[in-house]
Scaffold this motif. Structure first.
Motif, PDB file in Angstrom:
ATOM      1  N   LEU A  55      -5.677  -5.923   9.299  1.00  0.00           N
ATOM      2  CA  LEU A  55      -5.277  -4.774  10.102  1.00  0.00           C
ATOM      3  C   LEU A  55      -3.851  -4.353   9.757  1.00  0.00           C
ATOM      4  O   LEU A  55      -3.568  -3.164   9.570  1.00  0.00           O
ATOM      5  CB  LEU A  55      -5.394  -5.097  11.589  1.00  0.00           C
ATOM      6  N   ARG A  56      -2.952  -5.322   9.693  1.00  0.00           N
ATOM      7  CA  ARG A  56      -1.561  -4.995   9.343  1.00  0.00           C
ATOM      8  C   ARG A  56      -1.497  -4.318   7.970  1.00  0.00           C
ATOM      9  O   ARG A  56      -0.743  -3.358   7.777  1.00  0.00           O
ATOM     10  CB  ARG A  56      -0.710  -6.265   9.340  1.00  0.00           C
ATOM     11  N   GLU A  57      -2.269  -4.816   7.039  1.00  0.00           N
ATOM     12  CA  GLU A  57      -2.240  -4.252   5.694  1.00  0.00           C
ATOM     13  C   GLU A  57      -2.824  -2.841   5.680  1.00  0.00           C
ATOM     14  O   GLU A  57      -2.306  -1.953   4.991  1.00  0.00           O
ATOM     15  CB  GLU A  57      -3.007  -5.172   4.745  1.00  0.00           C
ATOM     16  N   ARG A  58      -3.894  -2.620   6.451  1.00  0.00           N
ATOM     17  CA  ARG A  58      -4.477  -1.276   6.522  1.00  0.00           C
ATOM     18  C   ARG A  58      -3.482  -0.295   7.151  1.00  0.00           C
ATOM     19  O   ARG A  58      -3.344   0.848   6.700  1.00  0.00           O
ATOM     20  CB  ARG A  58      -5.773  -1.288   7.332  1.00  0.00           C
ATOM     21  N   LEU A  59      -2.818  -0.740   8.205  1.00  0.00           N
ATOM     22  CA  LEU A  59      -1.836   0.125   8.861  1.00  0.00           C
ATOM     23  C   LEU A  59      -0.668   0.446   7.927  1.00  0.00           C
ATOM     24  O   LEU A  59      -0.183   1.582   7.899  1.00  0.00           O
ATOM     25  CB  LEU A  59      -1.342  -0.528  10.154  1.00  0.00           C
TER      26      LEU A  59
END
Length: 376
Positions: free
Chosen positions: A58-62
């Protein structure tokens, strides 16, 4: 489009035009939450390391969605208001400091700055009604102005601002640039580096198609330690998980703003929703959404008695279209549309429509047919 039809299975009778408020989830988000609930029921947190991998994805997608330098630059907070508060009450203020906002901001991006008045901070509201709102905002950045905080897209009118121009202008003036991006991220491409953002934030429950209660907060690396922390706990420590360690320091990454246990349920849902946006691609999302807004705009402008309150120029629009109809009180019209299963909002002195990239043409045309019958 068959895959999108599989992802969005709202009732056939429903015309959902309210993504600027709270969006429906795609199927993959609902399935991810269902699987997560089943796992919690049957094996509890046995596989917690796997949950952490989802959170990291999720952090990487954001980070990719914001074009942040890396996932270390984004924090997962509860909502946009919390992220704005981290900035407002993290910076050092002195009497006479000034903050520039617009006169059309959602309360989240006004109240938090007005709450600094006991510290002698002045909030300057700039009208966006002129022919060049960016020039007007930058002109207000005179002596004493330390920060500009602006919504990328205004929640009521749908006015989209030129963030790159504002960001560059703020940088030239030594003014920190803070962007409430909740009405743009997930609808149109957004770039914290190109826009020279000091800070940017957005909740996941609108255009990102996720749940309420989980937001992204971007803080430029050189500013992390300038924000005083007001919340402390095990999760925001540099050595989080080393529970026997007696010495501690805040994390060097943006995790320093996350004081306690994560919203893992929200992370599971939002990660799944963002995977859909990545599969489609933000350029295609923006193109498809623009096509739908253009169609609504063209048809509404052609109807007698309809007054559009949103900008006519395509470059000034994102996913919001607000209008009034002669002969109807806004509340009365809203209730009539609601009775026709048209999900919209009462905002900015009119009715606000906000489709998304996947909204079916039939939904738009059926909605327009209803309005035509209501034209006096």
């Amino acid at each position: 489009m068959s895959t999108l039809n599989d992802e969005f299975t709202q009732f056939d009778t429903l015309r959902y035009l309210n993504h600027a408020a709270v969006a429906p989830w795609p199927r993959r988000a609902a399935q991810a939450v269902s699987a997560f609930a089943e796992q919690n029921m049957t094996i509890g947190a046995r596989d917690y390391p796997q949950w952490l991998k989802v959170e990291q994805r999720l952090r990487e997608r954001l980070a990719r969605l914001l074009n942040a330098p890396g996932s270390a630059d984004v924090a997962l907070l509860k909502n946009t208001s919390e992220a704005l508060s981290v900035v407002a009450f993290g910076l050092d203020w002195k009497p006479g400091d000034r903050i520039v906002i617009s006169d059309e901001e959602f309360p989240s991006n006004r109240v938090v700055w007005e709450a600094l008045r006991p510290q002698g901070v002045e909030v300057v509201q700039v009208s966006l009604g002129g022919s060049d709102p960016e020039a007007d905002l930058l002109a207000a950045c005179g002596p004493g102005v330390r920060l500009m905080s602006i919504s990328a897209v205004q929640y009521a009118s749908g006015l989209r601002l030129d963030l790159q121009r504002l960001g560059e202008g703020c940088e030239q003036r030594g003014v920190l640039f803070c962007v409430d991006a909740i009405q743009q991220i997930g609808a149109l491409p957004f770039d914290v580096q190109q826009n020279r953002c000091a800070f940017a934030m957005a909740d996941g429950h609108k255009w990102m198609l996720g749940p309420e209660g989980l937001a992204v907060f971007y803080c430029r690396k050189d500013l992390r330690e300038r924000l005083k922390l007001h919340e402390y706990g095990w999760h925001m420590l540099e050595h989080a998980g080393d529970y026997e360690r007696l010495t501690w320091e805040p994390a060097r990454t943006a995790r320093r703003f996350e004081c306690g246990s994560p919203n893992m349920l929200g992370a599971v849902a939002l990660e799944a929703s963002l995977s859909l946006l990545e599969d489609v691609g933000m350029p295609e999302v923006a193109r498809a959404l623009g096509e739908r807004i253009d169609h609504l705009d063209h048809e509404l402008r052609a109807m007698p008695g309809v007054e559009l309150l949103s900008p006519a120029e395509t470059s000034r629009r994102a996913g919001i279209l607000t209008f009034r109809l002669d002969g109807w009180e806004n509340q009365e019209l809203f209730e009539r549309l609601k009775a026709e299963q048209i999900v919209c909002a009462l905002r900015g002195g009119g009715i606000r429509f906000s489709p998304h990239f996947y909204t079916r043409a039939e939904v738009l045309d059926e909605t327009l047919a209803v309005i035509r019958k209501l034209v006096p």
